[in-house]
Design an enzyme around this catalytic site. Structure first.
Site, PDB file in Angstrom:
ATOM      1  N   GLU A 169       0.808  -1.214   0.000  1.00 49.89           N
ATOM      2  CA  GLU A 169       0.000   0.000   0.000  1.00 49.89           C
ATOM      3  C   GLU A 169       0.838   1.259   0.000  1.00 49.89           C
ATOM      4  OE1 GLU A 169      -3.032  -0.092   3.005  1.00 49.89           O
ATOM      5  OE2 GLU A 169      -3.463  -2.192   2.617  1.00 49.89           O
ATOM      6  N   CYS A 225       3.436   8.350   1.884  1.00 47.24           N
ATOM      7  CA  CYS A 225       3.885   7.295   2.788  1.00 47.24           C
ATOM      8  C   CYS A 225       4.154   6.050   1.938  1.00 47.24           C
ATOM      9  CB  CYS A 225       2.791   7.049   3.822  1.00 47.24           C
ATOM     10  SG  CYS A 225       3.207   5.767   4.998  1.00 47.24           S
ATOM     11  N   CYS A 265       6.157  -7.768   6.739  1.00 50.62           N
ATOM     12  CA  CYS A 265       7.302  -7.354   7.546  1.00 50.62           C
ATOM     13  C   CYS A 265       7.799  -8.562   8.326  1.00 50.62           C
ATOM     14  CB  CYS A 265       6.898  -6.236   8.512  1.00 50.62           C
ATOM     15  SG  CYS A 265       8.279  -5.557   9.459  1.00 50.62           S
ATOM     16  N   CYS A 298       5.754  -6.386  15.510  1.00 52.49           N
ATOM     17  CA  CYS A 298       5.330  -5.504  16.588  1.00 52.49           C
ATOM     18  C   CYS A 298       3.873  -5.833  16.901  1.00 52.49           C
ATOM     19  CB  CYS A 298       5.528  -4.057  16.190  1.00 52.49           C
ATOM     20  SG  CYS A 298       7.247  -3.747  15.720  1.00 52.49           S
ATOM     21  N   CYS A 345       0.926  -3.875  15.359  1.00 55.78           N
ATOM     22  CA  CYS A 345       0.995  -3.521  13.939  1.00 55.78           C
ATOM     23  C   CYS A 345       0.405  -4.627  13.086  1.00 55.78           C
ATOM     24  CB  CYS A 345       2.437  -3.264  13.537  1.00 55.78           C
ATOM     25  SG  CYS A 345       2.641  -2.985  11.761  1.00 55.78           S
ATOM     26  N   GLY A 399       6.490  -2.615   6.063  1.00 54.53           N
ATOM     27  CA  GLY A 399       7.841  -3.158   6.053  1.00 54.53           C
ATOM     28  C   GLY A 399       8.858  -2.369   6.856  1.00 54.53           C
ATOM     29  N   LEU A 443       9.924   4.020  18.882  1.00 53.97           N
ATOM     30  CA  LEU A 443      10.354   3.669  20.236  1.00 53.97           C
ATOM     31  C   LEU A 443       9.222   2.940  20.976  1.00 53.97           C
ATOM     32  CD1 LEU A 443      12.839   3.955  22.047  1.00 53.97           C
ATOM     33  CD2 LEU A 443      11.797   6.011  23.005  1.00 53.97           C
ATOM     34  N   ASN A 499      -4.267   2.735  16.201  1.00 54.80           N
ATOM     35  CA  ASN A 499      -5.353   2.469  15.260  1.00 54.80           C
ATOM     36  C   ASN A 499      -5.709   0.988  15.357  1.00 54.80           C
ATOM     37  OD1 ASN A 499      -7.163   3.001  13.167  1.00 54.80           O
ATOM     38  ND2 ASN A 499      -5.672   2.377  11.623  1.00 54.80           N
ATOM     39  N   CYS A 515      -1.254   6.677   7.736  1.00 55.93           N
ATOM     40  CA  CYS A 515       0.087   6.225   7.404  1.00 55.93           C
ATOM     41  C   CYS A 515       0.688   5.420   8.543  1.00 55.93           C
ATOM     42  CB  CYS A 515       0.933   7.451   7.133  1.00 55.93           C
ATOM     43  SG  CYS A 515       2.591   7.084   6.698  1.00 55.93           S
TER      44      CYS A 515
HETATM   45  N1  SAH Z   1       8.799  -0.651  10.088  1.00 55.13           N
HETATM   46  C1  SAH Z   1       9.036   0.735  10.291  1.00 55.13           C
HETATM   47  C2  SAH Z   1       8.209   1.649   9.403  1.00 55.13           C
HETATM   48  C3  SAH Z   1       6.778   1.248   9.133  1.00 55.13           C
HETATM   49  S1  SAH Z   1       5.661   1.394  10.488  1.00 55.13           S
HETATM   50  C4  SAH Z   1       8.813   1.086  11.757  1.00 55.13           C
HETATM   51  O1  SAH Z   1       8.302   0.252  12.494  1.00 55.13           O
HETATM   52  O2  SAH Z   1       9.197   2.176  12.141  1.00 55.13           O
HETATM   53  C5  SAH Z   1       5.408   3.159  10.616  1.00 55.13           C
HETATM   54  C6  SAH Z   1       4.895   3.608  11.984  1.00 55.13           C
HETATM   55  O3  SAH Z   1       3.524   3.262  12.204  1.00 55.13           O
HETATM   56  C7  SAH Z   1       5.662   2.977  13.131  1.00 55.13           C
HETATM   57  O4  SAH Z   1       5.973   3.898  14.121  1.00 55.13           O
HETATM   58  C8  SAH Z   1       4.672   1.962  13.606  1.00 55.13           C
HETATM   59  O5  SAH Z   1       4.994   1.562  14.885  1.00 55.13           O
HETATM   60  C9  SAH Z   1       3.359   2.675  13.483  1.00 55.13           C
HETATM   61  N2  SAH Z   1       2.189   1.785  13.551  1.00 55.13           N
HETATM   62  C10 SAH Z   1       2.087   0.531  13.079  1.00 55.13           C
HETATM   63  N3  SAH Z   1       0.858   0.006  13.350  1.00 55.13           N
HETATM   64  C11 SAH Z   1       0.171   0.963  14.005  1.00 55.13           C
HETATM   65  C12 SAH Z   1      -1.171   1.023  14.542  1.00 55.13           C
HETATM   66  N4  SAH Z   1      -2.016  -0.006  14.438  1.00 55.13           N
HETATM   67  N5  SAH Z   1      -1.539   2.165  15.140  1.00 55.13           N
HETATM   68  C13 SAH Z   1      -0.685   3.219  15.216  1.00 55.13           C
HETATM   69  N6  SAH Z   1       0.563   3.216  14.734  1.00 55.13           N
HETATM   70  C14 SAH Z   1       1.006   2.099  14.132  1.00 55.13           C
HETATM   71 FE1  SF4 Z   2       7.233  -4.125  10.904  1.00 51.43          FE
HETATM   72 FE2  SF4 Z   2       7.206  -1.496  11.546  1.00 51.43          FE
HETATM   73 FE3  SF4 Z   2       4.978  -3.018  11.729  1.00 51.43          FE
HETATM   74 FE4  SF4 Z   2       6.975  -3.374  13.457  1.00 51.43          FE
HETATM   75  S1  SF4 Z   2       5.713  -1.498  13.225  1.00 51.43           S
HETATM   76  S2  SF4 Z   2       5.816  -5.008  12.399  1.00 51.43           S
HETATM   77  S3  SF4 Z   2       8.745  -3.051  12.172  1.00 51.43           S
HETATM   78  S4  SF4 Z   2       6.070  -2.512   9.869  1.00 51.43           S
END
Ligand code: SAH
Ligand code: SF4
Length: 410
Positions: A132, A145, A152, A156, A159, A207, A262, A340, A383
């Site tokens: 996306e 974005c 990935c 996390c 995520c 990713g 973080l 989210n 994003c």
């Molecule tokens: N993998 C990289 C970049 C992609 S994620 C990273 O983790 O930094 C981009 C951002 O969106 C990250 O800070 C991630 O933690 C956040 N993110 C992912 N899922 C989310 C969710 N469900 N709600 C809010 N933020 C989220």
């Molecule tokens: Fe991958 Fe970033 Fe999602 Fe963590 S927050 S699973 S590193 S895309």
């Protein structure tokens, strides 16, 4: 719009980076018609592609320069449009090369102007190769974005991308292709530095960009090239979950702004929600931030912090965050992201009052800590929280997946 042209000659593309012991199963599938897509190649690679096809060196040098200009300043996708190249040569080029775009499966526009695209990698008719891209317009800027992988390898807990089993690195071509496609859709050809809608790029889509280092670097170099798309490194931000060994190289070889996911300030909580923390801990990560070249008060490191109810949102977490930023003397700002939720997610969103209080504590310490406003909620496009097929997984399944992926990390 051309369809299905997102793969490159493997002879000309660097092999997707296998950094660290992370399994990244497949590179892109080669084009069936054998033609080479020129998008995403460096200037040298473009010239080499012409040479490899049999063009004589002096001509290849000139043609590479002209074609580069047509691709990145004019948005041309058809050799027939290249008026400064002899007409007789157009069919020769078209037989051997294409100027492709990612295949669009779906494009949506939100009531607030946010746009989301679902794109498809070659050979992924079942949707397993989908990724996306989101465009977020603001008063003073427009941010694209961009995704770096399909899925990935990290997991996390909050995520949705991390729950996708299949992972593939996007090629440099697919990464640059996202920017080209956005320019097409926004009607921003020919490229002029003034008055563009697309002004900023964040590597915050699907990713982990630092697990696809070579392709992300090569793609961003094309995007930053002053004779082409010409986006300044100051307008590009790479977000990492904390791949510590790659951060210095990102600073030296790409030089864009850094954002770090973080999300927690204690080992216990970060180990749980950002499992890569078990490999590279908070202190190591913050030291890498302190060492990041080019970070200063004018170019701060962004710390992303997703607000999870009763998990990481206490006053003492905010105070610890301030202490850590001070300890490492980091030129930092904090980006508070309301979680989210997605189907099956094991967390809830912090209350608005909690988010406000958390933000205040950081602000009171003299550190900027804005709350990211959710955008494109009606099309589910915020994003960094991109999702595809919203399949529902149980908590136990998510745990198992996390363990599997962590074991693969070594
Ligand atoms: N993998 C990289 C970049 C992609 S994620 C990273 O983790 O930094 C981009 C951002 O969106 C990250 O800070 C991630 O933690 C956040 N993110 C992912 N899922 C989310 C969710 N469900 N709600 C809010 N933020 C989220
Ligand atoms: Fe991958 Fe970033 Fe999602 Fe963590 S927050 S699973 S590193 S895309």
């Amino acid at each position: 719009m051309c369809a299905g042209m997102q793969t490159a000659s493997t002879a000309l593309m660097p092999i997707p980076g296998h950094i660290d012991p992370v399994p990244v199963p497949r590179a892109g599938v080669a084009r069936e018609d054998g033609r080479v897509d020129l998008v995403g190649l460096s200037r040298d690679e473009l010239r080499e592609a012409l040479l490899a096809a049999g063009m004589e060196p002096k001509q290849a040098k000139l043609r590479a320069k002209q074609i580069w200009h047509w691709i990145y300043n004019r948005g041309a996708t058809d050799f027939a449009a290249m008026t400064d190249i002899a007409k007789a040569q157009h069919p020769w080029l078209a037989e051997r090369f294409v100027i492709g775009r990612p295949e669009v499966v779906e494009a949506q526009v939100s009531t607030d102007g946010t746009r989301k695209w679902l794109l498809r990698g070659a050979g992924g008719t079942d949707g397993s190769q989908d990724y996306e891209m989101v465009f977020i317009p603001d008063a003073d800027r427009g941010t694209l974005c961009v995704s770096s992988q399909v899925g990935c390898t990290l997991n996390c807990r909050f995520c949705h991308t991390g729950t996708m089993r299949l992972v593939r690195n996007l090629t440099a071509q697919e990464i640059v292709g996202q920017v080209m496609l956005a320019r097409d859709a926004l009607g921003e050809w020919p490229s002029q530095p003034e008055g563009r809608m697309l002004t900023n790029i964040v590597m915050m889509g699907m990713g982990e960009p630092l697990y696809n280092f070579d392709n992300v670097r090569d793609a961003l170099k094309v995007v930053m090239d002053g004779d082409g798309l010409a986006l300044s490194k100051r307008r590009i931000t790479l977000s990492t979950s904390g791949v510590v060994p790659m951060m210095a190289r990102a600073g030296a070889e790409i030089g864009v702004n850094l954002a770090v996911s973080l999300h927690a300030v204690t080992k216990e909580i970060r180990d749980e929600i950002v499992p890569i923390n078990r490999k590279y801990g908070i202190e190591e990560l913050l030291q890498a931030c302190a060492d990041y070249p080019g970070a200063n008060n004018a170019r701060r490191i962004t710390f992303e912090y997703v607000m999870l109810k009763d998990k990481n949102d206490r006053d003492e977490d905010a105070r610890e965050l301030v202490r850590l930023i001070r300890k490492y003397r980091l030129p930092a700002k904090v980006n508070l992201i309301p979680f989210n939720p997605w189907p099956g997610a094991p967390y809830d969103t912090s209350t608005p009052e909690r988010v406000r209080r958390f933000s205040e504590i950081i602000f009171e310490a003299g550190i900027s800590a804005p709350v990211r406003t959710p955008r494109g909620r009606d099309i589910d496009a915020a994003c960094g929280q991109l999702k595809t097929a919203a399949e529902k997984k149980s908590r136990a399944e998510l745990d198992r997946l996390a363990e599997e992926k962590l074991a693969a990390l070594g």
